[in-house]
Write a protein that holds these residues in place. Structure first.
Motif, PDB file in Angstrom:
ATOM      1  N   ALA A  99       0.820  -1.212   0.000  1.00 39.43           N
ATOM      2  CA  ALA A  99       0.000   0.000   0.000  1.00 39.43           C
ATOM      3  C   ALA A  99       0.854   1.262   0.000  1.00 39.43           C
ATOM      4  O   ALA A  99       0.382   2.315  -0.418  1.00 39.43           O
ATOM      5  N   GLU A 100       2.113   1.157   0.459  1.00 40.11           N
ATOM      6  CA  GLU A 100       2.996   2.328   0.492  1.00 40.11           C
ATOM      7  C   GLU A 100       3.432   2.698  -0.916  1.00 40.11           C
ATOM      8  O   GLU A 100       3.805   1.834  -1.702  1.00 40.11           O
ATOM      9  N   PRO A 101       3.402   3.972  -1.229  1.00 40.49           N
ATOM     10  CA  PRO A 101       3.897   4.376  -2.550  1.00 40.49           C
ATOM     11  C   PRO A 101       5.422   4.220  -2.603  1.00 40.49           C
ATOM     12  O   PRO A 101       6.111   4.394  -1.609  1.00 40.49           O
ATOM     13  N   LEU A 107       6.389   8.701  -5.321  1.00 37.57           N
ATOM     14  CA  LEU A 107       6.421   9.941  -4.530  1.00 37.57           C
ATOM     15  C   LEU A 107       7.115  11.064  -5.272  1.00 37.57           C
ATOM     16  O   LEU A 107       6.627  12.198  -5.282  1.00 37.57           O
ATOM     17  N   SER A 108       8.248  10.746  -5.911  1.00 38.08           N
ATOM     18  CA  SER A 108       8.964  11.819  -6.622  1.00 38.08           C
ATOM     19  C   SER A 108       8.146  12.302  -7.824  1.00 38.08           C
ATOM     20  O   SER A 108       8.135  13.485  -8.141  1.00 38.08           O
ATOM     21  N   LYS A 109       7.430  11.397  -8.480  1.00 41.01           N
ATOM     22  CA  LYS A 109       6.574  11.789  -9.596  1.00 41.01           C
ATOM     23  C   LYS A 109       5.462  12.721  -9.103  1.00 41.01           C
ATOM     24  O   LYS A 109       5.177  13.747  -9.729  1.00 41.01           O
ATOM     25  N   GLU A 110       4.848  12.375  -7.966  1.00 42.20           N
ATOM     26  CA  GLU A 110       3.808  13.223  -7.385  1.00 42.20           C
ATOM     27  C   GLU A 110       4.354  14.604  -7.018  1.00 42.20           C
ATOM     28  O   GLU A 110       3.701  15.619  -7.243  1.00 42.20           O
ATOM     29  N   LEU A 111       5.560  14.631  -6.463  1.00 43.61           N
ATOM     30  CA  LEU A 111       6.164  15.911  -6.082  1.00 43.61           C
ATOM     31  C   LEU A 111       6.463  16.767  -7.298  1.00 43.61           C
ATOM     32  O   LEU A 111       6.320  17.985  -7.253  1.00 43.61           O
TER      33      LEU A 111
END
Length: 120
Positions: A106-108, A113-117
């Motif tokens: 379930a953890e990204p 995370l870097s893509k989301e940022l």
């Protein structure tokens, strides 16, 4: 030191130094985990002792308490016990292990995370 001179209750109730690790928010859950792990440890000891009794009966036909207390498993018996204990621990810890695996899934990932940022 003889058994009669050793205070088994004091040893069993001795507290470890430092703060006890906490895994749950509810202290009752912590106590239940502690009890469960203590019982699992006792069952493991009983399984090993039963293995000793079975092996001694198989080889000697009759046994005494001294036979049980002084038994030292040979290399093959030690290996079989190791397998037995690992399988037992896996069965006991299967639920928590599956929960950890589900949390990991379930953890990204760092890439996610870097893509989301970057999108922010």
């Amino acid at each position: 030191m003889t058994d009669s001179a050793f205070d088994w209750m004091a040893a069993a109730n001795k507290k470890a130094k430092g703060k006890r690790p906490e895994y749950f928010d509810d202290p009752e859950d912590e106590r239940m985990l502690s009890i469960l792990m203590a019982v699992a440890g006792e069952v493991s000891v009983l399984r090993e002792r039963m293995d000793t009794v079975e092996r001694l009966l198989e080889t000697k036909g009759t046994i005494s308490r001294d036979d049980i207390e002084s038994y030292v498993p040979d290399k093959n018996a030690a290996y079989e016990r190791g397998v037995m204990i690992r399988e037992y621990i896996y069965r006991v810890m299967r639920g928590p292990h599956q929960m950890v695996e589900e949390l990991k899934e379930a953890e990204p990932s760092l890439e996610e995370l870097s893509k989301e940022l970057r999108e922010i």
